[in-house]
Design an enzyme around this catalytic site. Structure first.
Site: not given
Length: 234
Positions: A112, A114
């Site tokens: 991921k 963010h």
């Protein structure tokens, strides 16, 4: 509750109870199934069919009892994506209910970029890590989990699986073909990677179940499973 180093009779009884549960749940089926290795297997185990709250809860009970009976020590649980995520979480909950509360973490298939970022979610990986998964075919998934755990500075210590098929693993050759090797994935993890493995049941338990069950329809599958073990077993 089975605790400490359980007797062989207790372990066998738990395994037989689990095989019956897997059959009743439709997770363990008999017939003709093509495995990932290209073999025609007379039985198929699909842990993804432990697909409701009651089944998952009982499955976690089997894992927790088998782990406590094994005497394996560990500091936290890691659930590899994807099947290992719900399994690991459910086992962590059940162990806490039985008095052993340990941290839990899992990985994403894609990192991921963010929020908290990265590919790991949950508690920080540290100490002796127990990997929880459904089955082990070639040991490839185990090696991926081991690399993640080591990269985080923790120790990949043990693996818990539901069923050990006790059959030869396969290795991909340079020409793309697949070759049988004289050891199982579980043996590879134990002997080559030096990790402990906890299994709820093994192929030998399945054979015992078929040979002693009162249901004649189930007993009809015994010679086929036995022949498969004779051909591919370790």
């Amino acid at each position: 509750m089975v605790t400490g180093q359980a007797s062989s009779a207790q372990v066998q009884a738990l395994a037989q109870e689990f095989v019956q549960f897997a059959v009743d749940s439709g997770v363990l089926r008999f017939g003709q199934f093509k495995t990932k290795a290209g073999r025609m297997s007379p039985y198929f185990f699909n842990a993804g069919l432990f697909d409701d709250g009651a089944k998952l809860s009982r499955l976690a009970q089997f894992y927790a009892k088998a782990l406590l009976a094994s005497g394996i020590e560990f500091d936290m649980i890691f659930g590899p994506a994807y099947k290992g995520i719900p399994l690991g979480a459910a086992v962590a909950v059940e162990l806490a209910r039985l008095g052993k509360n340990v941290p839990f973490a899992y990985n994403r298939k894609e990192a991921k970029d963010h929020g908290e970022g990265g590919s790991l979610v949950g508690a920080p990986l540290q100490g002796r890590v127990l990997i929880v998964d459904d089955v082990m075919s070639a040991g490839t998934a185990a090696r991926e989990s081991i690399a993640l755990i080591q990269a985080a500075g923790a120790t990949p210590h043990a693996i818990a699986i539901a069923l050990d098929r006790q059959e030869m693993a396969t290795e991909k050759q340079t020409d793309g073909s697949v070759k049988d090797v004289p050891h199982s994935a579980v043996q590879y993890v134990r002997e080559t990677l030096g990790m402990q493995v906890c299994t709820i049941a093994q192929l030998s338990d399945l054979l015992d179940f078929l040979s002693t069950h009162s249901n004649s329809a189930l007993g009809e599958h015994l010679p086929f499973v036995r022949a498969y073990r004779d051909r591919y077993g370790v």
